[in-house]
Design an enzyme around this catalytic site. Structure first.
Site, PDB file in Angstrom:
ATOM      1  N   SER A   1       0.811  -1.232   0.000  1.00  0.00           N
ATOM      2  CA  SER A   1       0.000   0.000   0.000  1.00  0.00           C
ATOM      3  C   SER A   1       0.838   1.273   0.000  1.00  0.00           C
ATOM      4  O   SER A   1       1.937   1.306   0.546  1.00  0.00           O
ATOM      5  CB  SER A   1      -0.901   0.024   1.239  1.00  0.00           C
ATOM      6  OG  SER A   1      -1.685  -1.123   1.291  1.00  0.00           O
TER       7      SER A   1
ATOM      8  N   THR B   1      -6.692  -0.150  -2.030  1.00  0.00           N
ATOM      9  CA  THR B   1      -7.476  -1.070  -2.846  1.00  0.00           C
ATOM     10  C   THR B   1      -7.027  -0.997  -4.301  1.00  0.00           C
ATOM     11  O   THR B   1      -6.851  -2.012  -4.961  1.00  0.00           O
ATOM     12  CB  THR B   1      -8.976  -0.701  -2.746  1.00  0.00           C
ATOM     13  OG1 THR B   1      -9.347  -0.817  -1.382  1.00  0.00           O
ATOM     14  CG2 THR B   1      -9.821  -1.600  -3.604  1.00  0.00           C
TER      15      THR B   1
ATOM     16  N   GLU C   1      -2.284 -14.948   2.020  1.00  0.00           N
ATOM     17  CA  GLU C   1      -2.471 -14.219   3.285  1.00  0.00           C
ATOM     18  C   GLU C   1      -3.904 -14.381   3.777  1.00  0.00           C
ATOM     19  O   GLU C   1      -4.150 -14.640   4.950  1.00  0.00           O
ATOM     20  CB  GLU C   1      -2.139 -12.742   3.062  1.00  0.00           C
ATOM     21  CG  GLU C   1      -2.310 -11.876   4.294  1.00  0.00           C
ATOM     22  CD  GLU C   1      -1.891 -10.422   4.053  1.00  0.00           C
ATOM     23  OE1 GLU C   1      -1.094 -10.151   3.138  1.00  0.00           O
ATOM     24  OE2 GLU C   1      -2.371  -9.551   4.797  1.00  0.00           O
TER      25      GLU C   1
ATOM     26  N   THR D   1     -10.091  -5.091   1.697  1.00  0.00           N
ATOM     27  CA  THR D   1     -11.301  -4.758   2.461  1.00  0.00           C
ATOM     28  C   THR D   1     -12.443  -5.736   2.151  1.00  0.00           C
ATOM     29  O   THR D   1     -12.484  -6.349   1.086  1.00  0.00           O
ATOM     30  CB  THR D   1     -11.800  -3.330   2.133  1.00  0.00           C
ATOM     31  OG1 THR D   1     -12.212  -3.300   0.770  1.00  0.00           O
ATOM     32  CG2 THR D   1     -10.739  -2.283   2.376  1.00  0.00           C
TER      33      THR D   1
ATOM     34  N   GLU E   1     -15.471  -5.022   1.480  1.00  0.00           N
ATOM     35  CA  GLU E   1     -16.272  -4.593   0.323  1.00  0.00           C
ATOM     36  C   GLU E   1     -15.695  -5.232  -0.947  1.00  0.00           C
ATOM     37  O   GLU E   1     -16.420  -5.734  -1.808  1.00  0.00           O
ATOM     38  CB  GLU E   1     -16.254  -3.063   0.169  1.00  0.00           C
ATOM     39  CG  GLU E   1     -17.025  -2.291   1.223  1.00  0.00           C
ATOM     40  CD  GLU E   1     -16.215  -2.049   2.486  1.00  0.00           C
ATOM     41  OE1 GLU E   1     -15.071  -2.558   2.583  1.00  0.00           O
ATOM     42  OE2 GLU E   1     -16.709  -1.372   3.399  1.00  0.00           O
TER      43      GLU E   1
HETATM   44  C1  LIG Z   1      -3.472  -0.894  10.655  1.00  0.00           C
HETATM   45  C2  LIG Z   1      -3.218  -1.166   9.215  1.00  0.00           C
HETATM   46  C3  LIG Z   1      -2.248  -2.095   8.852  1.00  0.00           C
HETATM   47  C4  LIG Z   1      -1.988  -2.340   7.497  1.00  0.00           C
HETATM   48  N1  LIG Z   1      -0.935  -3.153   7.164  1.00  0.00           N
HETATM   49  C5  LIG Z   1      -0.550  -3.210   5.849  1.00  0.00           C
HETATM   50  C6  LIG Z   1       0.667  -3.867   5.473  1.00  0.00           C
HETATM   51  O1  LIG Z   1       1.398  -4.425   6.298  1.00  0.00           O
HETATM   52  N2  LIG Z   1       1.049  -3.839   4.174  1.00  0.00           N
HETATM   53  C7  LIG Z   1       0.297  -3.211   3.219  1.00  0.00           C
HETATM   54  O2  LIG Z   1       0.702  -3.212   2.064  1.00  0.00           O
HETATM   55  N3  LIG Z   1      -0.883  -2.590   3.541  1.00  0.00           N
HETATM   56  C8  LIG Z   1      -1.299  -2.573   4.831  1.00  0.00           C
HETATM   57  N4  LIG Z   1      -2.450  -1.885   5.174  1.00  0.00           N
HETATM   58  C9  LIG Z   1      -3.230  -1.253   4.121  1.00  0.00           C
HETATM   59  C10 LIG Z   1      -4.564  -1.922   3.878  1.00  0.00           C
HETATM   60  O3  LIG Z   1      -4.387  -3.151   3.204  1.00  0.00           O
HETATM   61  C11 LIG Z   1      -5.390  -0.903   3.107  1.00  0.00           C
HETATM   62  O4  LIG Z   1      -5.798   0.053   4.060  1.00  0.00           O
HETATM   63  C12 LIG Z   1      -6.564  -1.486   2.414  1.00  0.00           C
HETATM   64  O5  LIG Z   1      -6.135  -2.262   1.335  1.00  0.00           O
HETATM   65  C13 LIG Z   1      -7.543  -0.403   1.927  1.00  0.00           C
HETATM   66  O6  LIG Z   1      -6.883   0.570   1.169  1.00  0.00           O
HETATM   67  P1  LIG Z   1      -7.082   2.144   1.492  1.00  0.00           P
HETATM   68  O7  LIG Z   1      -6.776   2.356   2.948  1.00  0.00           O
HETATM   69  O8  LIG Z   1      -6.262   2.899   0.475  1.00  0.00           O
HETATM   70  O9  LIG Z   1      -8.590   2.410   1.293  1.00  0.00           O
HETATM   71  P2  LIG Z   1      -9.331   2.750  -0.087  1.00  0.00           P
HETATM   72  O10 LIG Z   1      -8.827   1.853  -1.160  1.00  0.00           O
HETATM   73  O11 LIG Z   1      -9.225   4.227  -0.323  1.00  0.00           O
HETATM   74  O12 LIG Z   1     -10.808   2.337   0.256  1.00  0.00           O
HETATM   75  C14 LIG Z   1     -11.663   3.139   1.086  1.00  0.00           C
HETATM   76  C15 LIG Z   1     -13.017   2.427   1.157  1.00  0.00           C
HETATM   77  O13 LIG Z   1     -13.583   2.357  -0.170  1.00  0.00           O
HETATM   78  C16 LIG Z   1     -13.887   0.998  -0.485  1.00  0.00           C
HETATM   79  N5  LIG Z   1     -13.578   0.698  -1.881  1.00  0.00           N
HETATM   80  C17 LIG Z   1     -12.474   1.087  -2.566  1.00  0.00           C
HETATM   81  N6  LIG Z   1     -12.517   0.592  -3.823  1.00  0.00           N
HETATM   82  C18 LIG Z   1     -13.661  -0.134  -3.920  1.00  0.00           C
HETATM   83  C19 LIG Z   1     -14.262  -0.895  -4.962  1.00  0.00           C
HETATM   84  N7  LIG Z   1     -13.687  -1.012  -6.167  1.00  0.00           N
HETATM   85  N8  LIG Z   1     -15.444  -1.510  -4.703  1.00  0.00           N
HETATM   86  C20 LIG Z   1     -16.044  -1.402  -3.493  1.00  0.00           C
HETATM   87  N9  LIG Z   1     -15.516  -0.678  -2.469  1.00  0.00           N
HETATM   88  C21 LIG Z   1     -14.351  -0.054  -2.687  1.00  0.00           C
HETATM   89  C22 LIG Z   1     -12.973   0.155   0.397  1.00  0.00           C
HETATM   90  O14 LIG Z   1     -13.506  -1.137   0.597  1.00  0.00           O
HETATM   91  C23 LIG Z   1     -12.925   0.984   1.661  1.00  0.00           C
HETATM   92  O15 LIG Z   1     -14.016   0.718   2.494  1.00  0.00           O
HETATM   93  C24 LIG Z   1      -2.747  -1.663   6.507  1.00  0.00           C
HETATM   94  C25 LIG Z   1      -3.743  -0.738   6.881  1.00  0.00           C
HETATM   95  C26 LIG Z   1      -3.949  -0.464   8.209  1.00  0.00           C
HETATM   96  C27 LIG Z   1      -4.938   0.619   8.556  1.00  0.00           C
END
Ligand SMILES: Cc1cc2nc3c(=O)[nH]c(=O)nc-3n(C[C@H](O)[C@H](O)[C@H](O)COP(=O)(O)OP(=O)(O)OC[C@H]3O[C@@H](n4cnc5c(N)ncnc54)[C@H](O)[C@@H]3O)c2cc1C
Length: 390
Positions: free
Chosen positions: A129, A135, A243, A372, A374
């Site tokens: 990320s 996502t 994973e 996520t 979703e």
């Molecule tokens: C505490 C914590 C630990 C983490 N650890 C890691 C790690 O070790 N390595 C790593 O790489 N990442 C890590 N992550 C990242 C995590 O995998 C991402 O937060 C996650 O993939 C969501 O991405 P985003 O935060 O950019 O949210 P966004 O992608 O911006 O999404 C925001 C919301 O919109 C929804 N959404 C987005 N696109 C769609 C779609 N096409 N259809 C339906 N709904 C959608 C999502 O489901 C979510 O509810 C971590 C995150 C946290 C908070």
């Protein structure tokens, strides 16, 4: 599929239970929970050494790579039992990154990395990320440019959990800037002690630490790009599938639910034993049924994997069910135990060892870790039900 375990699988479950009763006690479970992801304590290290001594570190790895070649169902049983007991789990280095390297790495890369992972010398943080690419992973911007025999990496990763004590980063980087965004990414290994890597902590709600990690012209050998150039998006998806298989385990939910039930068995509120209160009994029974159903989803995923399939929809179903069930256990637990059930483990008035409030804060994270919910629902729609992607 047959939901009954075979005699061999039942015997394996008993073997794992025997190991747990000899090596896991409350002190280990408390240490594991209290340290979160702040590195492992002395009890956890001793436990993981005992696992290694048995050859259980790579129990689902093929024998040619030093594993025991156990089936996916046997691995699922193992994870279920270990998490149920509250013991430290096998790291994602072993259960997600290593199986990916086995499939995509060339012979030299497998010989180089797998034995060191097997020895526990290497631990990866997972660097997928970025601030603008969660996502939508394909939008990532951290880049690697080839300069002679070295890659020069620059950019930043967000939510890079474990980076503060990992030895290496399993990093998704853009290597083909002119290709379409899904095709321009590669997977690369970056040592955390390489000059130009810096780590900043980010504290999140359950009291756990994750990190922002910065790469300032970090140089790594050319051979640290694993698999084919430009295929990194698909490799990351493969590693995330592995994973999700371990996140979909029901063991942790079982562990917390058992603490709740133990408390209800003995607690008297306003002169009435909680175990006699009808709505409490009804809710616990419902949760128990849901736990059993979630366990079957996990088993089904493992079974499909053993049949040679890539159970994407099944693993998404198991992951959604387990993560949302954990939230329900925490919600119901806080309600059943009342205010004392919401206290931290440090408070002597806390009920159920303070587990309900801990799970309450942790479980939202389970819903987006590994992708996520979703998005998992989307995957079930198009891969499981054959619905159009849009
Ligand atoms: C505490 C914590 C630990 C983490 N650890 C890691 C790690 O070790 N390595 C790593 O790489 N990442 C890590 N992550 C990242 C995590 O995998 C991402 O937060 C996650 O993939 C969501 O991405 P985003 O935060 O950019 O949210 P966004 O992608 O911006 O999404 C925001 C919301 O919109 C929804 N959404 C987005 N696109 C769609 C779609 N096409 N259809 C339906 N709904 C959608 C999502 O489901 C979510 O509810 C971590 C995150 C946290 C908070």
């Amino acid at each position: 599929m047959d939901y009954e375990l075979s005699p061999r699988e039942r015997a394996w479950r008993e073997e794992v239970r025997g190991f747990i009763s000899a090596h896991v006690d409350d002190a280990l479970a408390d240490e594991t929970r209290a340290r979160g992801n702040e590195g492992r304590g002395p009890l956890a290290l001793a436990f993981l050494e005992a696992l290694k001594a048995r050859g259980w570190w790579g129990l689902a790895w093929p024998q040619e790579y030093g594993g025991l070649g156990k089936s996916a169902i046997e691995q699922w049983i193992f994870i279920d039992e270990i998490e149920s007991a509250g013991a430290p789990m096998l790291p994602l280095t072993v259960t997600s990154v290593a199986p990916t390297i086995m499939r995509i790495g060339n012979e030299d890369q497998k010989q180089d990395w797998l034995p060191r992972i097997q020895d526990g010398e290497i631990e990866f943080a997972l660097g997928y990320s970025e601030a603008e690419a969660g996502t939508d992973l394909a939008s990532l911007r951290t880049q690697a440019v080839l300069d002679g025999d070295e890659w020069v990496v620059s950019g930043a990763k967000m939510w890079n959990t474990m980076a503060h004590h990992a030895t290496h980063n399993w990093l998704a980087v853009r290597t083909e800037p002119d290709a379409r965004k899904h095709k321009g990414i590669s997977m690369m290994i970056v040592p955390m002690d390489a000059p130009g890597v810096s780590v900043q902590p980010i504290w999140v709600w359950p009291g756990l630490r994750t990190n922002a990690v910065f790469f300032d012209d970090v140089r790594v050998p050319r051979s640290y790009l694993i698999g084919e150039r430009g295929m990194g998006f698909y490799y990351a998806a493969m590693a995330l599938n592995f994973e999700r298989l371990s996140i979909g385990s029901i063991g942790m939910a079982r562990c917390h639910f058992r603490a709740l039930v133990d408390e209800v068995r003995t607690r008297v509120v306003d002169g009435r034993p909680l175990r006699e209160v009808p709505w409490v009994r009804e809710r616990l029974a419902r949760l128990q049924v849901e736990i059993d159903a979630a366990g079957m989803l996990g088993l089904q995923t493992a079974w499909a994997q053993d049949q040679g399939g890539v159970p994407a929809a099944e693993s998404s179903m198991a992951k959604i069910q387990v993560s949302e069930l954990s939230q329900r256990i925490a919600d119901e637990g806080c309600e059943i135990l009342g205010l004392n059930g919401q206290l931290h483990a440090d408070d002597e008035r806390a009920l159920a060892g303070g587990r309900m409030q801990w799970l309450y804060r942790l479980s939202p994270m389970l819903a987006f870790g590994g992708g996520t919910n979703e998005v998992q629902r989307d995957i079930i729609g198009f891969m499981g039900l054959g619905l159009p992607r849009k």
